[in-house]
Design an enzyme around this catalytic site. Structure first.
Site, PDB file in Angstrom:
ATOM      1  N   HIS A  42       0.843  -1.204   0.000  1.00  0.00           N
ATOM      2  CA  HIS A  42       0.000   0.000   0.000  1.00  0.00           C
ATOM      3  C   HIS A  42       0.870   1.242   0.000  1.00  0.00           C
ATOM      4  O   HIS A  42       2.087   1.184   0.160  1.00  0.00           O
ATOM      5  CB  HIS A  42      -0.990  -0.004   1.160  1.00  0.00           C
ATOM      6  CG  HIS A  42      -0.369   0.054   2.523  1.00  0.00           C
ATOM      7  ND1 HIS A  42       0.311   1.155   2.989  1.00  0.00           N
ATOM      8  CD2 HIS A  42      -0.333  -0.845   3.545  1.00  0.00           C
ATOM      9  CE1 HIS A  42       0.734   0.939   4.219  1.00  0.00           C
ATOM     10  NE2 HIS A  42       0.366  -0.280   4.579  1.00  0.00           N
ATOM     11  N   ASP A  47      -4.922   5.339   9.561  1.00  0.00           N
ATOM     12  CA  ASP A  47      -5.210   4.853  10.906  1.00  0.00           C
ATOM     13  C   ASP A  47      -6.381   3.878  10.862  1.00  0.00           C
ATOM     14  O   ASP A  47      -7.255   3.984   9.991  1.00  0.00           O
ATOM     15  CB  ASP A  47      -5.582   6.018  11.824  1.00  0.00           C
ATOM     16  CG  ASP A  47      -4.430   6.979  12.052  1.00  0.00           C
ATOM     17  OD1 ASP A  47      -3.272   6.545  11.936  1.00  0.00           O
ATOM     18  OD2 ASP A  47      -4.702   8.157  12.362  1.00  0.00           O
ATOM     19  N   TYR A  75      -8.459  15.176   2.852  1.00  0.00           N
ATOM     20  CA  TYR A  75      -9.189  14.493   3.925  1.00  0.00           C
ATOM     21  C   TYR A  75     -10.435  15.274   4.331  1.00  0.00           C
ATOM     22  O   TYR A  75     -10.471  16.504   4.247  1.00  0.00           O
ATOM     23  CB  TYR A  75      -8.310  14.358   5.177  1.00  0.00           C
ATOM     24  CG  TYR A  75      -7.066  13.528   5.013  1.00  0.00           C
ATOM     25  CD1 TYR A  75      -7.072  12.161   5.295  1.00  0.00           C
ATOM     26  CD2 TYR A  75      -5.870  14.103   4.594  1.00  0.00           C
ATOM     27  CE1 TYR A  75      -5.916  11.408   5.159  1.00  0.00           C
ATOM     28  CE2 TYR A  75      -4.711  13.351   4.453  1.00  0.00           C
ATOM     29  CZ  TYR A  75      -4.742  12.009   4.735  1.00  0.00           C
ATOM     30  OH  TYR A  75      -3.599  11.266   4.600  1.00  0.00           O
ATOM     31  N   TYR A 178       0.098  14.905   9.449  1.00  0.00           N
ATOM     32  CA  TYR A 178      -0.754  14.126  10.349  1.00  0.00           C
ATOM     33  C   TYR A 178      -1.981  14.954  10.708  1.00  0.00           C
ATOM     34  O   TYR A 178      -1.880  15.974  11.390  1.00  0.00           O
ATOM     35  CB  TYR A 178       0.015  13.716  11.607  1.00  0.00           C
ATOM     36  CG  TYR A 178       1.031  12.631  11.356  1.00  0.00           C
ATOM     37  CD1 TYR A 178       0.672  11.288  11.430  1.00  0.00           C
ATOM     38  CD2 TYR A 178       2.338  12.950  10.996  1.00  0.00           C
ATOM     39  CE1 TYR A 178       1.594  10.290  11.166  1.00  0.00           C
ATOM     40  CE2 TYR A 178       3.268  11.957  10.731  1.00  0.00           C
ATOM     41  CZ  TYR A 178       2.889  10.627  10.822  1.00  0.00           C
ATOM     42  OH  TYR A 178       3.809   9.635  10.548  1.00  0.00           O
ATOM     43  N   LEU A 199     -12.466  10.356  10.301  1.00  0.00           N
ATOM     44  CA  LEU A 199     -11.444  10.764   9.339  1.00  0.00           C
ATOM     45  C   LEU A 199     -11.607   9.937   8.073  1.00  0.00           C
ATOM     46  O   LEU A 199     -11.656   8.710   8.127  1.00  0.00           O
ATOM     47  CB  LEU A 199     -10.035  10.554   9.916  1.00  0.00           C
ATOM     48  CG  LEU A 199      -8.861  10.956   9.017  1.00  0.00           C
ATOM     49  CD1 LEU A 199      -8.914  12.438   8.675  1.00  0.00           C
ATOM     50  CD2 LEU A 199      -7.530  10.611   9.682  1.00  0.00           C
TER      51      LEU A 199
END
Length: 315
Positions: A42, A47, A75, A178, A199
């Site tokens: 990947h 997460d 995101y 992050y 998320l």
């Protein structure tokens, strides 16, 4: 006797819509088994809490996964204000609770501080390694490791909504950013604390999100193939994007077959239509079919020098 190769020589990129509450590696292994692929990897872990686009590279596509790791991401995140956790998300333990006392003007001013080029200190609950071990392993042992701030870029930070203790944002950012850390830092700047409760990765590089596929869809196609007594590849291989889709933005150098043969042996070759930029990275194709055969750089002599080659399958 040669060693028997396990799995199929299948090459391409699957845009997996990773489900919640499984690790990226678990998701990868499920895809690898469904495709019966000999090799898979990947391109940037999500997460367990997170869902969304996880490009899975199969076969020779794994050689070019680094270019997806280096690409921008987008995101959608929902944060809970008023609570801070040790992991900066809802999987962690609450370590502080504070009243939410702020105005929209204060929130807008705080959000603006995260736009553009900034420095970010990665979370202890991250996969970054220190002395060969992921930081999260130290964190689980209660060990705090000093981390250096790293440069990141937030190209776009869009306010979506703020209702009660929930804040929703959309963030377009550079590699290595992050989102949990942005939310934790934002919560501290606002004085109330915050952590991620939702998320979703919407996009990686320029990949279209309408090409994402869920594990449920793959399992259903696997079942259909079994019911029809046909190889599963007949139903799922068409879901793969080309192995060079990660580098589609690179300039192309097309070689005639006789020259391509030398290139595929690792030799620098001359092309009549090489880009003028020395040291520029190029995508190399062969013949009228423009078959992708590797990536190269244009060296000081103007030659197309191979950097990574596609190994052709041998029956």
């Amino acid at each position: 006797m040669g060693r028997h190769r396990r799995g199929r020589d299948i090459h391409g990129v699957l845009l997996l819509d990773k489900p919640q509450d499984i690790s990226s590696n678990d998701a990868l292994q499920k895809v690898k088994r469904i495709f019966n692929a000999s090799k898979a990897g990947h391109t940037g872990a999500l997460d367990p809490l997170a869902t969304g686009m996880l490009p899975v590279c199969l076969g020779e596509a794994t050689k070019f996964s680094q270019f997806l790791l280096d690409s921008d991401k987008r995101y959608r995140v929902i944060a809970r204000l008023g609570q801070r956790t040790d992991t900066s998300d809802s999987h962690g333990q609450i370590i502080s609770e504070r009243a939410i006392q702020l105005s929209q003007v204060q929130l807008d001013a705080a959000l603006d501080k995260f736009r553009g080029d900034t420095m970010q200190i990665p979370s202890m609950y991250s996969a970054l390694k220190y002395q060969g071990k992921p930081l999260y392993e130290y964190a689980r042992q209660g060990i705090e490791v000093e981390r250096e701030a790293r440069p990141i870029t937030v190209y776009e930070l869009q306010f979506i909504r703020w209702e009660n203790d929930e804040l929703e944002l959309e963030i377009h950012c550079s590699k290595g950013t992050y989102i949990r850390t942005i939310i934790d830092d934002l919560g501290e700047l606002l004085g109330c604390g915050a952590h991620v409760i939702y998320l979703r990765r919407l996009q990686v590089a320029n990949y279209p999100n309408d090409r994402m596929v869920t594990l449920e869809q793959l399992y259903e196609l696997q079942k259909q193939a079994k019911d029809q007594e046909i190889p599963v590849g007949e139903l799922i291989d068409s879901l793969l994007l080309p192995m060079d889709s990660a580098i589609a933005h690179f300039p192309e150098v097309n070689l005639i077959p006789v020259v391509a043969a030398y290139f595929k042996q690792g030799q620098a070759v001359r092309s009549a239509k090489s880009p003028a930029l020395v040291e520029s990275m190029v995508r190399v194709t062969e013949g009228d079919e423009r078959k992708f055969i590797g990536i190269a750089v244009i060296n000081d002599d103007g030659l197309v020098a191979p950097r990574r080659l596609v190994v052709e399958s041998r029956d």
